[in-house]
Design a protein around this motif. Structure first.
Motif, PDB file in Angstrom:
ATOM      1  N   HIS A 333       0.832  -1.204   0.000  1.00 29.00           N
ATOM      2  CA  HIS A 333       0.000   0.000   0.000  1.00 29.00           C
ATOM      3  C   HIS A 333       0.870   1.259   0.000  1.00 29.00           C
ATOM      4  N   GLN A 334       1.938   1.223   0.775  1.00 29.00           N
ATOM      5  CA  GLN A 334       2.878   2.343   0.771  1.00 29.00           C
ATOM      6  C   GLN A 334       3.563   2.449  -0.584  1.00 29.00           C
ATOM      7  N   GLU A 336       2.357   1.777  -3.498  1.00 29.93           N
ATOM      8  CA  GLU A 336       1.457   2.418  -4.456  1.00 29.93           C
ATOM      9  C   GLU A 336       1.329   3.914  -4.173  1.00 29.93           C
ATOM     10  N   ARG A 337       1.204   4.284  -2.902  1.00 28.90           N
ATOM     11  CA  ARG A 337       1.101   5.712  -2.572  1.00 28.90           C
ATOM     12  C   ARG A 337       2.335   6.486  -3.025  1.00 28.90           C
ATOM     13  N   THR A 340       2.648   6.864  -6.775  1.00 31.42           N
ATOM     14  CA  THR A 340       1.769   7.939  -7.248  1.00 31.42           C
ATOM     15  C   THR A 340       2.395   9.297  -6.958  1.00 31.42           C
ATOM     16  N   ARG A 341       2.979   9.449  -5.776  1.00 35.02           N
ATOM     17  CA  ARG A 341       3.672  10.697  -5.442  1.00 35.02           C
ATOM     18  C   ARG A 341       4.783  10.988  -6.447  1.00 35.02           C
ATOM     19  N   LEU A 382       0.415  12.163   0.465  1.00 35.37           N
ATOM     20  CA  LEU A 382       0.770  10.787   0.096  1.00 35.37           C
ATOM     21  C   LEU A 382       1.953  10.294   0.910  1.00 35.37           C
ATOM     22  N   GLU A 386      -1.647   9.375   3.729  1.00 33.62           N
ATOM     23  CA  GLU A 386      -3.047   9.667   3.453  1.00 33.62           C
ATOM     24  C   GLU A 386      -3.396   9.249   2.021  1.00 33.62           C
ATOM     25  N   GLN A 387      -4.685   9.350   1.687  1.00 33.50           N
ATOM     26  CA  GLN A 387      -5.168   8.918   0.375  1.00 33.50           C
ATOM     27  C   GLN A 387      -5.910  10.055  -0.323  1.00 33.50           C
TER      28      GLN A 387
END
Length: 626
Positions: A333-334, A336-337, A340-341, A382, A386-387
């Motif tokens: 999950h981290q 992917e975040r 994206t960042r 991110l 947070e999302q």
């Protein structure tokens, strides 16, 4: 995957105190025997392929060696992710930001040639780039090398001197280079030509510079290889990596202490010279307003970069230790975040570069700077776990860029959205990079796509290119021509066999240097007219495929497959492509030489001579003695 993925491995190195920058090599890398033994016992955890695919490259590319797997997991933990090289449009450098020494003939943009999008050496790679480019036609070793650059990060300070940039660049390059020339060879299978008779790396050599098809054909996940049989080679490579790291690490620390260059040239590698080239290539860009504005808004010291050279050295030391030693945990999950960042950071860098050459206080700046500041806040969210709506924030920025097209330098608004990302806004990314891809297909397949032959080019090439780029087949390994041909056949497209045949002929490589220099034909006095002894092998440009005989103008063929296709082979010699339709005897002879390096006992003289004359097989005798 509900929890973190953990690669289990023992911790062999002594702990470091705080931000200590150790001088001793024993604090950075285990002994050769200890490293070889630890990596011989390494077992990839369940679910690792899914994490590796999240990096934007085939999982196998990061499974061939323990070092590449560890580099891939470190990169995944940090949110590194590849973008598609052939769909990504580079931005021209504004006046004043170009390299000090011309790197190309008048510009800094990549160019197509024979289906390969080529970039200039010192301007093809930015240590500060948030998103590394995935080059499908590059060998697999490049993936972990590129990812390691991102894990190490970069040095930057608003008041840095040229020497500070030089040393920061050299520190940033150190571990990826040691990885390439040493660590990534531990437990990597190599063909007989690239190992000595004792199975060790040939003395005085580095990994092959050319793309060795025979070596890469041996690639498979390292846990499926007999590592016991390769241990003695692994120890030798570990020793080389340790010596290389030790010498260049000591030189970097000496430069940090004295402010003077300490060169450590070795065959084919010179970290000091490369860093000096990097300064000449990037000083103007890195000291421009646009870059400083990007770092201040979008980069966090200690996460993305270092603003102090001692801290940069400490970061290199810490990443080196993590690459070589101990367990690695990755939270998907981290991953992917943070990926994206990184994409948002990449988009912001491109927009700020466009604003560098736009009127100060103009409409573009007024419209885009508030969105960039908002995007910086999204990146901070991110990073904090947070999302936020990252897709919406990126889409809004790109829409605003399009609306400001008339107020930006010519062509920039069309190029900025072509980030090449394969995860976020995928279809929009394909649209933005489509013209470049079509140009590449015309370069790679001039008959089928460029209309150079007697037949008209493929109908609806732009539509074909779009669907190809949107497919998973686009992200596979190999040249643009071979991937497009493979996709055409898998999709059962009209004219697929014609494309497969052209790709077979026009693909790279098109020259076997050793064969061009040494190959000859056996003399009439040779027993039976056949080459016995000496060097006998297939041409390194040899490629084979099954095609519809109709594309060859044949009505009847021997040895068709279940689909009625016939096997053809192509090899290049003296600048010309030689094509042969393979019956069973021709195929068996090529198979035997490729497998055994020798002719089968019942080899037919006429068949062998024909293969030698065409260059599909090459031979030369050993020197005569006394």
């Amino acid at each position: 995957m509900s929890g973190p993925l953990v690669l289990d491995a023992p911790s062999l190195l002594p702990p470091l105190a705080g931000d200590d920058v150790p001088a001793a090599i024993d604090a950075l890398i285990p002994s050769p025997d200890a490293l070889a033994d630890a990596w011989a016992a390494l077992e990839p955890p369940a679910g690792v392929d899914a994490v590796l695919r999240g990096l934007g490259a085939p999982a196998l590319d990061l499974r061939v060696t323990p070092a590449s797997l560890r580099a891939g997991l470190l990169a995944a933990r940090q949110g590194r992710r590849f973008v598609g090289h052939e769909l990504r449009l580079r931005l021209p450098m504004p006046p004043g930001l170009e390299p000090e020494v011309a790197v190309w003939q008048g510009d800094t943009l990549p160019r197509w040639g024979d289906g390969v999008l080529t970039e200039p050496k010192y301007f093809s790679f930015f240590q500060d780039g948030p998103a590394p480019a995935y080059h499908p036609n590059h060998r697999r070793k490049w993936r972990s090398h590129e990812l390691l650059h991102g894990v190490v990060g970069f040095y930057w300070h608003p008041a840095m001197t040229r020497f500070q940039l030089y040393l920061g660049a050299r520190l940033g390059e150190l571990l990826p280079v040691v990885h390439w020339y040493g660590l990534d060879e531990l437990y990597r299978p190599r063909c007989p030509e690239h190992t000595s008779s004792a199975g060790l790396p040939p003395l005085g050599t580095v990994p092959p510079r050319e793309h060795c098809v025979a070596c890469e054909a041996l690639d498979r996940p390292f846990d499926q290889v007999d590592r016991t049989a390769l241990r003695h080679r692994a120890v030798a490579w570990a020793a080389r990596a340790r010596e290389h790291l030790g010498a260049d690490w000591a030189a970097c620390l000496a430069e940090l202490e004295t402010g003077r260059v300490h060169a450590t040239p070795r065959p084919g590698i010179d970290g000091s010279s490369d860093a000096q080239g990097y300064v000449q290539g990037h000083w103007n860009r890195l000291t421009a307003w646009s870059f400083g504005a990007w770092v201040e808004r979008f980069c966090v010291p200690g996460v993305d970069c270092c603003d102090d050279l001692t801290a940069m050295a400490g970061r290199v030391a810490a990443v080196t230790r993590e690459l070589c030693d101990g367990p690695i945990a990755v939270d998907p999950h981290q991953q992917e975040r943070l990926a994206t960042r990184a994409l948002l950071q990449d988009a912001a860098m491109r927009v700020l570069l466009a604003l560098e050459d736009a009127p100060d206080g103009g409409r573009a700046e007024q419209a885009l700077m508030p969105l960039l500041d908002g995007l910086a806040g999204t990146c901070a969210d991110l990073l904090a776990g947070e999302q936020p709506d990252a897709t919406g924030a990126l889409g809004a920025l790109l829409d605003a860029v399009d609306a400001c097209a008339a107020d930006l330098p010519p062509g920039f608004a069309a190029r900025i959205p072509a980030l090449g990302d394969r995860f976020l806004l995928r279809e929009r990314m394909v649209d933005a990079g489509l013209d470049q891809l079509v140009e590449g297909l015309e370069s790679a397949l001039p008959r089928a796509c460029g209309g150079e032959g007697e037949s008209p080019p493929l109908d609806d090439l732009e539509d074909l290119a779009w669907h190809f780029a949107a497919s998973d087949g686009f992200d596979g390994p190999g040249s643009l021509a071979s991937r497009f041909a493979r996709w055409m056949r898998e999709e059962e497209r009209v004219d697929a066999d014609a494309v497969v045949l052209e790709a077979l002929v026009t693909d790279l490589p098109r020259r076997d240097d050793e064969a061009e220099l040494f190959a000859t034909l056996p003399s009439d006095e040779a027993p039976g007219g056949l080459p016995r002894g000496g060097v006998l092998r297939t041409n390194r440009t040899l490629r084979r495929a099954w095609v519809d005989p109709a594309v060859l103008g044949l009505d009847e063929v021997a040895r068709p497959d279940a689909n009625g296709r016939v096997e053809v082979a192509v090899a290049w010699m003296d600048g010309e492509a030689e094509l042969a339709v393979l019956d069973a005897d021709l195929a068996d002879t090529l198979d035997a030489v490729a497998r055994d390096g020798a002719l089968p006992d019942d080899a037919d003289e006429a068949i062998v001579l024909g293969l030698l004359q065409s260059g599909l097989l090459v031979w030369w005798p050993v020197p005569e003695r006394g």
